[in-house]
Design a protein around this motif. Structure first.
Motif, PDB file in Angstrom:
ATOM      1  N   MET A   1     -34.261  47.224  -1.834  1.00  0.00           N
ATOM      2  CA  MET A   1     -33.230  48.131  -1.328  1.00  0.00           C
ATOM      3  C   MET A   1     -33.853  49.293  -0.565  1.00  0.00           C
ATOM      4  SD  MET A   1     -30.277  48.498  -4.255  1.00  0.00           S
ATOM      5  CE  MET A   1     -29.021  49.016  -3.083  1.00  0.00           C
ATOM      6  N   ARG A   2     -33.123  49.764   0.410  1.00  0.00           N
ATOM      7  CA  ARG A   2     -33.549  50.944   1.176  1.00  0.00           C
ATOM      8  C   ARG A   2     -32.533  52.043   0.911  1.00  0.00           C
ATOM      9  NH1 ARG A   2     -34.634  46.345   4.051  1.00  0.00           N
ATOM     10  NH2 ARG A   2     -36.849  46.105   4.571  1.00  0.00           N
ATOM     11  N   ILE A   3     -33.005  53.089   0.233  1.00  0.00           N
ATOM     12  CA  ILE A   3     -32.098  54.106  -0.300  1.00  0.00           C
ATOM     13  C   ILE A   3     -32.538  55.498   0.135  1.00  0.00           C
ATOM     14  CG2 ILE A   3     -31.156  55.103  -2.436  1.00  0.00           C
ATOM     15  CD1 ILE A   3     -32.043  52.400  -3.787  1.00  0.00           C
ATOM     16  N   PRO A  27     -41.315  51.730  -3.342  1.00  0.00           N
ATOM     17  CA  PRO A  27     -42.037  53.001  -3.351  1.00  0.00           C
ATOM     18  C   PRO A  27     -41.108  54.205  -3.241  1.00  0.00           C
ATOM     19  CG  PRO A  27     -42.310  51.897  -1.230  1.00  0.00           C
ATOM     20  CD  PRO A  27     -41.613  50.934  -2.140  1.00  0.00           C
ATOM     21  N   HIS A  28     -41.482  55.264  -3.948  1.00  0.00           N
ATOM     22  CA  HIS A  28     -40.781  56.543  -3.871  1.00  0.00           C
ATOM     23  C   HIS A  28     -41.477  57.359  -2.785  1.00  0.00           C
ATOM     24  CE1 HIS A  28     -40.570  60.824  -5.760  1.00  0.00           C
ATOM     25  NE2 HIS A  28     -39.626  60.686  -4.837  1.00  0.00           N
ATOM     26  N   ILE A  29     -40.750  57.662  -1.718  1.00  0.00           N
ATOM     27  CA  ILE A  29     -41.331  58.404  -0.597  1.00  0.00           C
ATOM     28  C   ILE A  29     -40.690  59.782  -0.550  1.00  0.00           C
ATOM     29  CG2 ILE A  29     -41.683  58.449   1.897  1.00  0.00           C
ATOM     30  CD1 ILE A  29     -41.419  55.398   1.914  1.00  0.00           C
ATOM     31  N   SER A  30     -41.464  60.798  -0.960  1.00  0.00           N
ATOM     32  CA  SER A  30     -40.939  62.164  -0.932  1.00  0.00           C
ATOM     33  C   SER A  30     -41.643  62.962   0.149  1.00  0.00           C
ATOM     34  CB  SER A  30     -41.126  62.852  -2.290  1.00  0.00           C
ATOM     35  OG  SER A  30     -42.412  63.396  -2.411  1.00  0.00           O
ATOM     36  N   ASN A  79     -40.295  45.692   1.597  1.00  0.00           N
ATOM     37  CA  ASN A  79     -39.053  45.195   1.000  1.00  0.00           C
ATOM     38  C   ASN A  79     -38.111  46.300   0.541  1.00  0.00           C
ATOM     39  OD1 ASN A  79     -39.701  42.415   1.281  1.00  0.00           O
ATOM     40  ND2 ASN A  79     -41.119  42.622  -0.437  1.00  0.00           N
ATOM     41  N   GLY A  80     -38.431  47.537   0.888  1.00  0.00           N
ATOM     42  CA  GLY A  80     -37.540  48.626   0.521  1.00  0.00           C
ATOM     43  C   GLY A  80     -38.282  49.911   0.218  1.00  0.00           C
ATOM     44  N   PHE A  81     -37.529  50.984   0.049  1.00  0.00           N
ATOM     45  CA  PHE A  81     -38.102  52.291  -0.254  1.00  0.00           C
ATOM     46  C   PHE A  81     -36.993  53.202  -0.742  1.00  0.00           C
ATOM     47  CE2 PHE A  81     -37.441  51.878   4.374  1.00  0.00           C
ATOM     48  CZ  PHE A  81     -36.366  52.747   4.535  1.00  0.00           C
ATOM     49  N   LEU A  82     -37.390  54.296  -1.385  1.00  0.00           N
ATOM     50  CA  LEU A  82     -36.449  55.322  -1.789  1.00  0.00           C
ATOM     51  C   LEU A  82     -36.920  56.630  -1.165  1.00  0.00           C
ATOM     52  CD1 LEU A  82     -34.812  55.882  -5.219  1.00  0.00           C
ATOM     53  CD2 LEU A  82     -35.754  57.809  -3.956  1.00  0.00           C
ATOM     54  N   LEU A  83     -36.123  57.166  -0.252  1.00  0.00           N
ATOM     55  CA  LEU A  83     -36.472  58.405   0.441  1.00  0.00           C
ATOM     56  C   LEU A  83     -35.913  59.603  -0.319  1.00  0.00           C
ATOM     57  CD1 LEU A  83     -35.758  57.386   4.153  1.00  0.00           C
ATOM     58  CD2 LEU A  83     -37.991  57.624   3.056  1.00  0.00           C
ATOM     59  N   ASP A  84     -36.774  60.571  -0.611  1.00  0.00           N
ATOM     60  CA  ASP A  84     -36.412  61.744  -1.400  1.00  0.00           C
ATOM     61  C   ASP A  84     -36.841  62.992  -0.616  1.00  0.00           C
ATOM     62  OD1 ASP A  84     -36.204  63.760  -3.306  1.00  0.00           O
ATOM     63  OD2 ASP A  84     -37.928  63.076  -4.479  1.00  0.00           O
ATOM     64  N   GLY A  85     -35.859  63.759  -0.119  1.00  0.00           N
ATOM     65  CA  GLY A  85     -36.185  64.950   0.665  1.00  0.00           C
ATOM     66  C   GLY A  85     -36.189  64.703   2.159  1.00  0.00           C
ATOM     67  N   LYS A 106     -31.700  48.131   7.977  1.00  0.00           N
ATOM     68  CA  LYS A 106     -30.648  49.102   7.714  1.00  0.00           C
ATOM     69  C   LYS A 106     -30.790  49.701   6.317  1.00  0.00           C
ATOM     70  CE  LYS A 106     -27.128  46.862  10.615  1.00  0.00           C
ATOM     71  NZ  LYS A 106     -27.077  47.956  11.612  1.00  0.00           N
ATOM     72  N   LEU A 107     -30.232  50.881   6.141  1.00  0.00           N
ATOM     73  CA  LEU A 107     -30.147  51.461   4.808  1.00  0.00           C
ATOM     74  C   LEU A 107     -29.125  50.679   3.991  1.00  0.00           C
ATOM     75  CD1 LEU A 107     -30.035  55.317   5.518  1.00  0.00           C
ATOM     76  CD2 LEU A 107     -31.938  54.030   4.525  1.00  0.00           C
ATOM     77  N   ASP A 108     -29.389  50.561   2.685  1.00  0.00           N
ATOM     78  CA  ASP A 108     -28.434  49.905   1.787  1.00  0.00           C
ATOM     79  C   ASP A 108     -27.474  50.903   1.163  1.00  0.00           C
ATOM     80  OD1 ASP A 108     -29.320  47.055   1.728  1.00  0.00           O
ATOM     81  OD2 ASP A 108     -31.204  47.994   1.137  1.00  0.00           O
ATOM     82  N   ALA A 109     -27.974  52.113   0.912  1.00  0.00           N
ATOM     83  CA  ALA A 109     -27.121  53.104   0.252  1.00  0.00           C
ATOM     84  C   ALA A 109     -27.714  54.497   0.376  1.00  0.00           C
ATOM     85  CB  ALA A 109     -26.943  52.761  -1.232  1.00  0.00           C
TER      86      ALA A 109
END
Length: 221
Positions: A1-3, A27-30, A79-85, A106-109
């Motif tokens: 997922m891309r969040i 991965p958590h990407i801050s 396969n995805g990432f979580l963007l924080d900030g 595309k972003l998933d959510a």
């Protein structure tokens, strides 16, 4: 997922970002980590960012965007990432859309952690840090020390950081409302926003978020 993870200061984004990224195996990407990594590794982007920071200026959007682009292109983010900030404002959100379009992804959510403003003030302004070791953190309401003003672990003095004062917290909230909150409407127009309450035990919030993301993914299949 891309969040993309959004929410006001004190909503628990950092805690939830780490937990969700681990649960979803992405991965958590801050932005904070991006800046520290680029500066410590003395990359060209890191040197550029440091030059602005040393002068007491805000790092321009294009530098932040370039750092995020570089990180999202690493193999572990395939396969995805979580963007924080990031994105922090609408222009950054538009730039992120362009980056993703170039890669045909595309972003998933966009996960919006909702918390009442007075709760934010209570959470942050109530924090007390040990002068001897900043990893020893207490809260006057939620996790008070046995003796007021004294660290349970080492006996050091507990103090309130300047940026945790109520006045500073309210200023930070105003900046959030003005600059960052508009991206929620931006993403709502794309049907991507999933809003959950950030009140309650940490484990419950994580579970709430995972269930909401699962529903969003199923609905968008």
């Amino acid at each position: 997922m891309r969040i993309v993870l959004v929410g006001p200061p004190g909503a628990g984004k950092g805690t939830q970002a780490v937990r969700l990224a681990e649960k979803l195996a992405i991965p958590h990407i801050s932005t904070g980590d991006l800046f520290r990594a680029n500066i410590s590794q003395q990359t060209e982007l890191g040197k550029l960012a440091k030059s602005y920071m040393d002068a007491g200026n805000l790092v321009p959007d294009e530098v932040t965007i370039a750092m995020a682009k570089d990180r999202m292109e690493q193999p572990d983010a395939e396969n995805g990432f979580l963007l924080d900030g990031f994105p922090r404002n609408v222009s950054q959100a538009e730039a992120l859309d362009r980056l993703l379009d170039e890669e045909s992804i595309k972003l998933d959510a966009v996960l919006d952690l909702e918390v009442p403003e007075e709760e934010v003030v209570k959470r942050i302004a109530g924090r007390r840090i040990c002068r001897n070791d900043s990893s020893h953190v207490f809260h006057v309401t939620y996790s008070p020390p046995k003796q007021a003003g004294v660290c349970d672990v080492c006996g050091g003095e507990l103090y309130q950081r300047d940026d945790d004062s109520e006045e500073t917290v309210r200023t930070r909230l105003e900046v959030y409302h003005t600059q960052t909150e508009p991206i929620i409407d931006y993403y709502k127009a794309q049907g991507l926003v999933v809003t959950i309450s950030s009140l309650g035990p940490v484990d419950e919030i994580t579970q709430r978020a995972l269930e909401a993301l699962k529903r969003e993914k199923a609905e968008n299949k």
